[in-house]
Design an enzyme around this catalytic site. Structure first.
Site, mmCIF file in Angstrom:
data_model
loop_
_atom_site.group_PDB
_atom_site.id
_atom_site.type_symbol
_atom_site.label_atom_id
_atom_site.label_comp_id
_atom_site.label_asym_id
_atom_site.label_seq_id
_atom_site.Cartn_x
_atom_site.Cartn_y
_atom_site.Cartn_z
ATOM 1 N N ASP A 9 -9.040 1.273 -8.163
ATOM 2 C CA ASP A 9 -8.954 1.550 -6.716
ATOM 3 C C ASP A 9 -9.782 1.321 -5.818
ATOM 4 O OD1 ASP A 9 -9.275 3.199 -4.505
ATOM 5 O OD2 ASP A 9 -9.324 5.455 -5.762
ATOM 6 N N ASN A 23 -1.444 0.358 9.569
ATOM 7 C CA ASN A 23 -0.442 0.041 10.182
ATOM 8 C C ASN A 23 -1.053 -0.177 11.638
ATOM 9 O OD1 ASN A 23 -0.485 2.631 11.690
ATOM 10 N ND2 ASN A 23 0.074 3.413 9.822
ATOM 11 N N ASP A 33 -4.331 2.875 2.750
ATOM 12 C CA ASP A 33 -4.792 3.492 4.305
ATOM 13 C C ASP A 33 -5.214 4.867 4.036
ATOM 14 O OD1 ASP A 33 -5.419 3.237 6.803
ATOM 15 O OD2 ASP A 33 -3.382 3.209 7.398
HETATM 16 N N1 AR6 Z 1 -6.552 0.903 -4.058
HETATM 17 C C1 AR6 Z 1 -6.117 -0.379 -4.290
HETATM 18 N N2 AR6 Z 1 -4.570 -0.483 -4.036
HETATM 19 C C2 AR6 Z 1 -4.153 0.561 -3.781
HETATM 20 C C3 AR6 Z 1 -4.706 1.812 -3.381
HETATM 21 C C4 AR6 Z 1 -5.944 1.965 -3.712
HETATM 22 N N3 AR6 Z 1 -6.551 3.148 -3.876
HETATM 23 N N4 AR6 Z 1 -3.574 2.587 -3.180
HETATM 24 C C5 AR6 Z 1 -2.249 2.149 -3.223
HETATM 25 N N5 AR6 Z 1 -2.788 0.558 -3.561
HETATM 26 P P1 AR6 Z 1 0.540 0.377 0.487
HETATM 27 P P2 AR6 Z 1 1.580 -1.474 2.597
HETATM 28 C C6 AR6 Z 1 -1.907 -0.724 -3.327
HETATM 29 O O1 AR6 Z 1 1.766 1.342 0.704
HETATM 30 O O2 AR6 Z 1 2.683 -1.761 1.760
HETATM 31 C C7 AR6 Z 1 0.614 3.139 4.989
HETATM 32 O O3 AR6 Z 1 1.062 4.235 5.338
HETATM 33 C C8 AR6 Z 1 -0.311 -0.272 -3.447
HETATM 34 O O4 AR6 Z 1 -0.048 -0.356 -5.134
HETATM 35 O O5 AR6 Z 1 -0.849 1.167 0.627
HETATM 36 O O6 AR6 Z 1 1.065 -2.421 3.228
HETATM 37 C C9 AR6 Z 1 0.015 2.365 6.093
HETATM 38 O O7 AR6 Z 1 -0.508 3.289 6.992
HETATM 39 C C10 AR6 Z 1 0.366 -1.514 -3.049
HETATM 40 O O8 AR6 Z 1 0.307 -2.745 -4.211
HETATM 41 O O9 AR6 Z 1 0.682 -0.585 1.885
HETATM 42 C C11 AR6 Z 1 1.276 1.464 6.664
HETATM 43 O O10 AR6 Z 1 1.904 2.401 7.426
HETATM 44 C C12 AR6 Z 1 -0.625 -1.829 -2.004
HETATM 45 O O11 AR6 Z 1 -2.000 -0.971 -2.241
HETATM 46 C C13 AR6 Z 1 1.814 1.411 5.295
HETATM 47 O O12 AR6 Z 1 1.388 2.358 4.188
HETATM 48 C C14 AR6 Z 1 -0.032 -1.816 -0.545
HETATM 49 O O13 AR6 Z 1 0.482 -0.505 -0.658
HETATM 50 C C15 AR6 Z 1 1.436 -0.011 4.903
HETATM 51 O O14 AR6 Z 1 2.370 -0.382 3.557
#
Ligand code: AR6
Length: 173
Positions: A9, A23, A33
């Site tokens: 994490d 975003n 995020d």
């Molecule tokens: N630590 C590390 N990686 C993580 C964690 C964490 N705590 N939580 C999730 N991931 P995403 P996106 C990974 O959906 O696709 C948000 O609403 C996850 O497994 O977080 O860029 C923003 O505000 C994945 O591999 O981001 C935007 O609206 C990676 O982080 C939108 O989501 C990215 O997943 C951005 O979407």
């Protein structure tokens, strides 16, 4: 610059800066995020609001830097990845820009240790294998002109961890 992968994490990492997959509103959301804002506290959101007041929204591929609030890192670099939808070369370039612009900001702030999540590969649905290739290629091209000592690809889901593991293994053989 030493490049490593780990499965963790990102909010628990004690590095100089972590990257947030934000975003363009910069006002928080789900995924990583959500975790960063929840654990880092209101200081991060306040800093994001100030940036918004100054420059407006953050465009896709760009990055901004704030305090990390209560998180163990010093800074959060918020970068906005592309939404995959139907894909295309422009999406690939925008994702590469996220890594480049985040690294530029890190260097400007004399950051020595940094951790990236797998930008765009969650809610934004960018194919994981392609995203990992772009991330590794972009970072590798930056390697020699960078003052950063350690860079971590912080994978959260098992699939991304396996993809990075495979790609990095092949690089070393
Ligand atoms: N630590 C590390 N990686 C993580 C964690 C964490 N705590 N939580 C999730 N991931 P995403 P996106 C990974 O959906 O696709 C948000 O609403 C996850 O497994 O977080 O860029 C923003 O505000 C994945 O591999 O981001 C935007 O609206 C990676 O982080 C939108 O989501 C990215 O997943 C951005 O979407």
């Amino acid at each position: 610059m030493k490049i490593q992968i780990l499965q963790a994490d990102i909010t628990t990492l004690k590095v100089d800066a972590i990257i947030n997959a934000a975003n363009s509103s910069l006002l928080g959301g789900g995924g990583v995020d959500g975790a960063i804002h929840r654990k880092g506290g209101s200081e991060i959101l306040e800093a994001c609001k100030k940036i918004r007041a100054r420059q407006g929204k953050c465009k896709t591929g760009e990055a901004v830097i704030t305090t990390a609030g209560k998180l163990p890192s010093d800074y959060v670099i918020h970068s906005v990845g592309p939404v995959w939808n139907t894909g295309g070369k422009d999406k690939e370039e925008l994702l590469a820009n996220c890594y480049k612009n985040s690294l530029d900001l890190a260097v400007e702030h004399n950051i020595k240790t940094i951790a990236f999540p797998n930008i765009s590969t969650g809610i934004y649905k960018f194919p994981k294998q392609l995203a990992a290739k772009i991330a590794l290629k972009t970072v590798a091209a930056y390697k020699h002109k960078s003052s950063i000592d350690e860079l971590y690809f912080c994978c959260f889901d098992q699939k991304n961890f396996e993809i990075y593991h495979e790609l990095m293994k092949n690089e070393h053989t």
